[in-house]
Structure formats: structure tokens, C-alpha cells
Design a protein around this motif. Structure first.
Motif, PDB file in Angstrom:
ATOM      1  N   THR A 136     -83.836 -54.955 -11.164  1.00  0.00           N
ATOM      2  CA  THR A 136     -82.430 -55.224 -11.480  1.00  0.00           C
ATOM      3  C   THR A 136     -82.265 -56.647 -11.984  1.00  0.00           C
ATOM      4  N   SER A 137     -82.895 -57.592 -11.316  1.00  0.00           N
ATOM      5  CA  SER A 137     -82.813 -58.985 -11.765  1.00  0.00           C
ATOM      6  C   SER A 137     -83.298 -59.123 -13.191  1.00  0.00           C
ATOM      7  N   LYS A 139     -83.576 -56.884 -15.656  1.00  0.00           N
ATOM      8  CA  LYS A 139     -82.732 -56.241 -16.661  1.00  0.00           C
ATOM      9  C   LYS A 139     -81.499 -57.080 -16.980  1.00  0.00           C
ATOM     10  N   LYS A 140     -80.925 -57.702 -15.970  1.00  0.00           N
ATOM     11  CA  LYS A 140     -79.725 -58.501 -16.186  1.00  0.00           C
ATOM     12  C   LYS A 140     -80.060 -59.891 -16.720  1.00  0.00           C
ATOM     13  N   GLU A 197     -70.828 -56.456 -20.963  1.00  0.00           N
ATOM     14  CA  GLU A 197     -70.603 -56.892 -19.582  1.00  0.00           C
ATOM     15  C   GLU A 197     -69.207 -57.493 -19.427  1.00  0.00           C
ATOM     16  N   TYR A 253     -68.874 -64.152 -15.880  1.00  0.00           N
ATOM     17  CA  TYR A 253     -69.973 -64.215 -14.913  1.00  0.00           C
ATOM     18  C   TYR A 253     -69.509 -64.651 -13.521  1.00  0.00           C
ATOM     19  N   ALA A 256     -68.378 -61.396 -12.049  1.00  0.00           N
ATOM     20  CA  ALA A 256     -69.524 -60.605 -11.601  1.00  0.00           C
ATOM     21  C   ALA A 256     -70.069 -61.138 -10.283  1.00  0.00           C
ATOM     22  N   GLU A 275     -77.887 -58.042  -8.960  1.00  0.00           N
ATOM     23  CA  GLU A 275     -76.924 -58.147 -10.060  1.00  0.00           C
ATOM     24  C   GLU A 275     -76.138 -59.451  -9.958  1.00  0.00           C
ATOM     25  N   TRP A 279     -76.478 -62.333 -12.879  1.00  0.00           N
ATOM     26  CA  TRP A 279     -75.303 -62.641 -13.694  1.00  0.00           C
ATOM     27  C   TRP A 279     -74.823 -64.066 -13.450  1.00  0.00           C
TER      28      TRP A 279
END
Length: 558
Positions: A136-137, A139-140, A197, A253, A256, A275, A279
Motif C-alpha cells: 500500500t505504501s 502504490k501511494k 486523489e 494530502y 487524507a 495510506e 499520502w
């Protein structure tokens, strides 16, 4: 029949005009570029490929790293030059206003590369991290990286405007268009990129006068383009548009981060934590340059190495962020509140702002530019070649063996054993041994233990310790319990021979097969070319045969 002929002619002319250049650059949502930035948008196709490599229960970190380092061949500077995510991460943007805020906040110039490689390799803060957190880290993070690099293009546009380099399609206008391209990406509605996003967190924080970043930021990009163009150039207003865009990025951000801190506190799982961590990194340094304690509070709350987010964290960091907003030219009303929040009402800090945030006026899109159709380059072969060349450089060289009438295998084993014992370089078959020897300083006793094993192994290979001898600079051999007690004569090997007699022969020719190699490469590239073009001449006007054929097909079958 006349009708069919008319349809034929109309379709043929339409397609021909498109091929001849009567078209416009593709719009990026509500933004109309005045430059060809198709290839720049397609860095997001690398982001997508990177994410696909990490999908499933067994992420392919090696493939993802290959895409990160060498590119997937989607975003091309030319057919032989690839734009890469790591190129973004390793660019030194020192001296640019957005990047300098991160540096002033304590970040290293190439912090993106450091954290992404750590997540790919499972090192540093990601050592022992669960799959979900790493994936996850990653990809973001690469989306945030593209957003970060977009600032570089906005900065470049300002610098080029200062020296008067502001013609459409080059200089400041091209740089500004590139900034929007990296922010918006190649996919419909800006999905998979930072713009997507912004739209997502607009929806999460909508209502009560909150600002819709995905709407406002497009008008600011339009305004910036207007003010960096030749005929309407205005340096002060261009800088104002750039700085407003940075503020809007901060809103996205921060939203997020607040959302995922709250979700991690109320019902912890690694995915939402990651996430929030990733972000927030996209804006951490920017916040830190205005309010160091607020930035640190959020950074600590989302530290990826933490196994949980303690109760009370959300309200504490929200209080800090609300204090930081005015310094950034923002306010709590523009920020809004997460629509599914269960904790905000319990926090002591409330938002008392009644007026709407004032931002410089945005603008509508630029008029469409008549331009040749944007070409879609394929540099996948260049990316693959770069990866292969890098792999070749990491391959440990293996020297050729000299044959001694059947004794070549023992001699090669002898050489490799000596190489490992003397710690020169690590071959695959001796890697574990060499590694152990190299760590002697931190793991006392290793050398003697492995030396004892090697001495026991030599006879089975037809070798002995006397033939092996001892490393001339050794300081540990004398301390080892295993001694070499071979007293017999030198190791017996089959008799070697002198060189063969010279052969009478014609002079040796030195062949040159570079043309053949180039031809093979060109043929392979040709096979991957997807667009075929052919032109047929009609009274001096070149009308692409493909357009003509398609028009005829449409007339007959549609």
C-alpha cells in the motif's frame, strides 16, 4: 449512390485532415495544453504497471523495482530514452520553492528514492513490515512522487518566463503543461494520478463550505498557463497561480492524513495506516516549513513502523493541523470535516471560520491549438535494454578455465576455494562462505570454522591443504585448531604439455558483425511498431492510405 459517394468523400477527407494535423492536443480534463505532453502523462501508465506487479498475495517486488528504476517504456523522451519514476525521485530540486520547503523541514533532497527503495527492499522502516503495509505504501508513494515532480515543472515555467522564453509549445508554456501532465496523468478523469486523489478526498470532506480542490485547481492551472504565455505573460500572477496550486495540494494530502489517522485509531489495520503514511509524505515538508510541531505530530502519528495508533492521537494531531492552516494561507472551513468521522465531535478544537477562503481568480481553459496529432512513442525496448545492461554490470565475472588433460575441474575448484578463502569477490557457489569470512570482525571464530570445513573437503576434490597454502597476510590461520599435516610431495596432477606446433595458415581475418547486430535490433523494433503508415499521392497532396482505406470500409459497412 450519390449519397454513398458523398459519405465516402466526407469520411476520407475527415480522416485525412486528422492525419495531416487538423487536430488539437488532447485535453487534460478541464485543462487544454498548448504543447504536446502526451508522453509526459503516460508516466502514470508506469505507476499502473508498478501497482500491478505488487498485486496479490505474492507481490513481485523485483519486477516493481525494475519498473521503478528503468521504466516500463510508457513515458518516452524519445524512442531510445525512457522517463522513469526513479529519475523523478533522484532529481535534485534544491533551489525550487516547493522542494526547498521540504529541505527546510529536515528532508534530504532525494528522500523519495530512499523511502521507496526501503519499501521495495523491505529495509529500514519496512524491515519486517507486513505485505499490506509495504504494498500500500509503495502504490501511494509513487503517485505522491509524480505530484512532487510536477512542482519542478511549474518552477521551471516561472524561471523560463523570467527570461522571456514563453512561446506556445516550448519554454514556459511547455513546462507548465508538463506540470499538469504529471499531476493529471493519462487516464480518464485523472484516475490513478494525484488529480484523482484530490477528487476522492473532495468527496470525503465535502459540505459546509469546504473547498473542492479538483475543481479549483484546474482553474488555477488554467490561470497559470495564461500568465506564462507570450501574449498574456505576467510573472507576478504566474507565481500566484503556482503558489495557490501548492496550497491546494496541501489540502488534499492533509485531508487524507486526517482521515487515515482517525480510521487507524478507531479500527486499526495496516492498509489504512500505510495510506495515511504515504499520502502525508507528499506534503509533510511543506507543512513543516510553516509549522514544524504540527508536521511532526502528524508524521509521528503515521510512522509506518508503528503497530497501532493510540487513542487520543486524532484529536491531538487535528488540533496541531488546525493551528498550522493559517500560516499556509488556508483555514479549517476550506479543509472541511471527514464525512464519516466519529471522533471530530469529541475533539476540543472547533472550527469557527465563517468566511470563505479567498484565492486568486482562476480561468477557463485555453483555446484549442491546431496541432499535429500527438505521437505515442514506444521506448519499452530502451527500458528493457537499460535493465539488461544494469543486470550485466552486476554479474560477477568468471574467468575462463585452462584445460590440463582432464585436470581442469579440480584446478577450477582449487581456484574458487582459494578465492573464497582469500576474500577477493563473491561467486555464486562461494557466496555464503565469502560472506561469512567478510563478517569475521563481527562474528568471531567464523574463519577458523569454515577453514576447518574446507580442509576436510579438499581430499574429496583431489586436492590438499599443502597445494592450497595459506593467505600470505593472514592473522587468524595460526590461531585455528586445524593444521595442515600433508608432508608428501607436491600434489600429483596428470602431466601437462607444451603448446601445439604452429599451423601454416592464411592470415586471420577480423570480422565485423556490427551491422548484423544493428539490423537484428532494428528488425525487432520494427515488429513492435504498432502504427503502420503509407501515403498515396493525389496531385501533390499526400493523403494517408490508411485514412482512405478506413473511410472506404466505413462507407461500405456502416
Amino acid at each position: 449512390m450519390a449519397c454513398r459517394s458523398a459519405r465516402f468523400l466526407a469520411l476520407a477527407l475527415l480522416l485525412a485532415m486528422r492525419c495531416l494535423g487538423a487536430s488539437a492536443y488532447p485535453a487534460l480534463g478541464g485543462y487544454m495544453p498548448v504543447s504536446n505532453v502526451l508522453e509526459h502523462t503516460e508516466i502514470i501508465k508506469d505507476v499502473i504497471a508498478f501497482g500491478k506487479a505488487l498485486a496479490g498475495e505474492s507481490p513481485d517486488y523485483a519486477t516493481a523495482k525494475k519498473i521503478y528504476v528503468f521504466g516500463a517504456g510508457n513515458s518516452c523522451k524519445s524512442p531510445t530514452s525512457v522517463r522513469t519514476l526513479q529519475g523523478f525521485a533522484r532529481a535534485d530540486l534544491t533551489g525550487e520553492s516547493f522542494a526547498d520547503k521540504f529541505i527546510a523541514g529536515g528532508f534530504q533532497a532525494k528522500f523519495w528514492d530512499t523511502v521507496i527503495l526501503a519499501a521495495l527492499d523491505g529495509t529500514k522502516d519496512f524491515a519486517g513490515a507486513m505485505r499490506t503495509k509495504r504494498v500500500t505504501s509503495l502504490k501511494k508513494l509513487v503517485v505522491g512522487l509524480c505530484n512532487f515532480y510536477a512542482s519542478h515543472e511549474l518552477e521551471a515555467a516561472i524561471q523560463k518566463l523570467k527570461i522571456g522564453d514563453s512561446a506556445d509549445g516550448s519554454g514556459s508554456t511547455l513546462a507548465w503543461d508538463e506540470g499538469m501532465a504529471f499531476y493529471y496523468g493519462s487516464e480518464p478523469d485523472g484516475t490513478e494520478a494525484a488529480f484523482g486523489e484530490a477528487a476522492e478526498y473532495d468527496a470525503d470532506f465535502e459540505g459546509n463550505g469546504s473547498l473542492a480542490v479538483s475543481i479549483e485547481i484546474v482553474s488555477q492551472f488554467n490561470a497559470g498557463l495564461h500568465f506564462v504565455r507570450n501574449s498574456t505573460a505576467n510573472l507576478t500572477n504566474a507565481i500566484g497561480a503556482r503558489d495557490t496550486i501548492y496550497k491546494l495540494w496541501a489540502l488534499t494530502y492533509i485531508r487524507a492524513a486526517l482521515k487515515y489517522v482517525e480510521l487507524s485509531e478507531t479500527s486499526y489495520n495496516g492498509k489504512v495506516h500505510a495510506e495515511g503514511f504515504a499520502w502525508y509524505m507528499a506534503i509533510d515538508g511543506f507543512v513543516a516549513s510553516y509549522h514544524a510541531s504540527a508536521a511532526k505530530a502528524m508524521r509521528d502519528a503515521l510512522n509506518i513502523s508503528k503497530p497501532s495508533v493510540p487513542s487520543g492521537t486524532f484529536c491531538a494531531v487535528r488540533d496541531q493541523i488546525l493551528q498550522a492552516l493559517p500560516a499556509m494561507g488556508l483555514d479549517c472551513k476550506a479543509l472541511g470535516t471527514y464525512k464519516n468521522s466519529t471522533l471530530t465531535a469529541t475533539c476540543p478544537s472547533v472550527c469557527n471560520v465563517s468566511t470563505s477562503l479567498h484565492l486568486p481568480a482562476g480561468r477557463s481553459p485555453a483555446a484549442k491549438m491546431n496541432a499535429s496529432a500527438s505521437s505515442n512513442l514506444d521506448c519499452s525496448m530502451a527500458a528493457a535494454t537499460a535493465a539488461a545492461n544494469a543486470a550485466a554490470k552486476e554479474t560477477t565475472p568468471i574467468s575462463a578455465a585452462v584445460s590440463f588433460s582432464g585436470a581442469s575441474v579440480p584446478l577450477m575448484a582449487f581456484s574458487l576455494a582459494a578465492w573464497a578463502m582469500f576474500g577477493v569477490r563473491c561467486l555464486p557457489m562461494t557466496c555464503r562462505l565469502a560472506s561469512a569470512l567478510e563478517k569475521e570482525n563481527s562474528l568471531s571464530g567464523t574463519f577458523c570454522a569454515v577453514r576447518d570445513q574446507i580442509l576436510q573437503a579438499l581430499p574429496a576434490m583431489g586436492l590438499d591443504c599443502k597445494a592450497l597454502v595459506t593467505y600470505k597476510n593472514s592473522t587468524l590461520t595460526a590461531a585455528c585448531p586445524s593444521a595442515c599435516n600433508v608432508s608428501s610431495a607436491q600434489l600429483h596432477l596428470p602431466a601437462g604439455r607444451s603448446p601445439a606446433a604452429e599451423m601454416s595458415a592464411s592470415a586471420l581475418s577480423n570480422l565485423d558483425c556490427r551491422v548484423a547486430a544493428d539490423t537484428a535490433a532494428a528488425e525487432a523494433a520494427a515488429k513492435e511498431t504498432t502504427a503502420l503508415s503509407a501515403a498515396v499521392s493525389f496531385s501533390g497532396a499526400s493523403v494517408p492510405l490508411m485514412a482512405f482505406s478506413l473511410a472506404a470500409w466505413a462507407t461500405v459497412w456502416i
